[in-house]
Design a protein around this motif. Structure first.
Motif, mmCIF file in Angstrom:
data_model
loop_
_atom_site.group_PDB
_atom_site.id
_atom_site.type_symbol
_atom_site.label_atom_id
_atom_site.label_comp_id
_atom_site.label_asym_id
_atom_site.label_seq_id
_atom_site.Cartn_x
_atom_site.Cartn_y
_atom_site.Cartn_z
ATOM 1 N N PHE A 1 8.134 1.714 6.465
ATOM 2 C CA PHE A 1 8.976 0.740 7.176
ATOM 3 C C PHE A 1 9.365 -0.377 6.224
ATOM 4 N N LYS B 152 -3.366 -1.925 12.385
ATOM 5 C CA LYS B 152 -3.541 -0.577 11.855
ATOM 6 C C LYS B 152 -3.438 0.467 12.965
ATOM 7 N N ILE C 271 0.440 0.112 14.550
ATOM 8 C CA ILE C 271 1.638 0.224 13.703
ATOM 9 C C ILE C 271 1.462 1.277 12.612
ATOM 10 N N HIS C 272 0.507 1.067 11.703
ATOM 11 C CA HIS C 272 0.295 2.006 10.594
ATOM 12 C C HIS C 272 -1.061 1.736 9.949
ATOM 13 N N PRO C 273 -1.799 2.797 9.606
ATOM 14 C CA PRO C 273 -3.148 2.597 9.061
ATOM 15 C C PRO C 273 -3.200 1.918 7.686
ATOM 16 N N ASP C 274 -2.083 1.867 6.981
ATOM 17 C CA ASP C 274 -2.080 1.251 5.653
ATOM 18 C C ASP C 274 -1.636 -0.216 5.651
ATOM 19 N N ILE C 275 -1.378 -0.771 6.824
ATOM 20 C CA ILE C 275 -0.925 -2.163 6.887
ATOM 21 C C ILE C 275 -2.067 -3.071 6.434
ATOM 22 N N GLY D 46 5.106 -5.057 2.962
ATOM 23 C CA GLY D 46 4.203 -4.408 3.903
ATOM 24 C C GLY D 46 2.911 -5.145 4.160
ATOM 25 N N LEU E 29 4.189 1.757 2.925
ATOM 26 C CA LEU E 29 4.516 1.928 4.336
ATOM 27 C C LEU E 29 5.922 2.509 4.479
ATOM 28 N N LEU F 63 9.130 -4.115 10.402
ATOM 29 C CA LEU F 63 7.764 -4.424 10.821
ATOM 30 C C LEU F 63 7.667 -5.694 11.659
#
Length: 81
Positions: A4, A68, A71-75, A39, A2, A9
């Protein structure tokens, strides 16, 4: 990986979980954010959600999808039973 830090986060994760929380509370449950490490978001389901047969769906399709999407699709979400 990620883009971040775990510290960056924290606030967005709390905000996203707070958006999902009313759904859990209406079913007699809740969720507690335990930590964010590398992450990965560690949570614990509580109340009626703990041990519920649908809890894995709640985690995957409710909480994790919200994280996801917002925030982010890989969380990644991990339930600490």
């Amino acid at each position: 990986m990620l883009p971040f830090s775990d510290e960056e986060l924290l606030k967005p994760v709390e905000i996203t979980i707070d958006k999902v929380r009313p759904m859990l509370i209406s079913d007699g449950g809740n969720v507690t954010l335990l930590k964010i490490e590398n992450g990965k978001v560690y949570v614990r389901l509580e109340g009626a959600c703990k041990g519920c047969p649908s809890s894995s769906k709640t985690l995957k399709f409710g909480i994790e999808n919200a994280l996801k999407n917002e925030i982010h699709p890989d969380i990644e979400l991990i339930n600490v039973g």
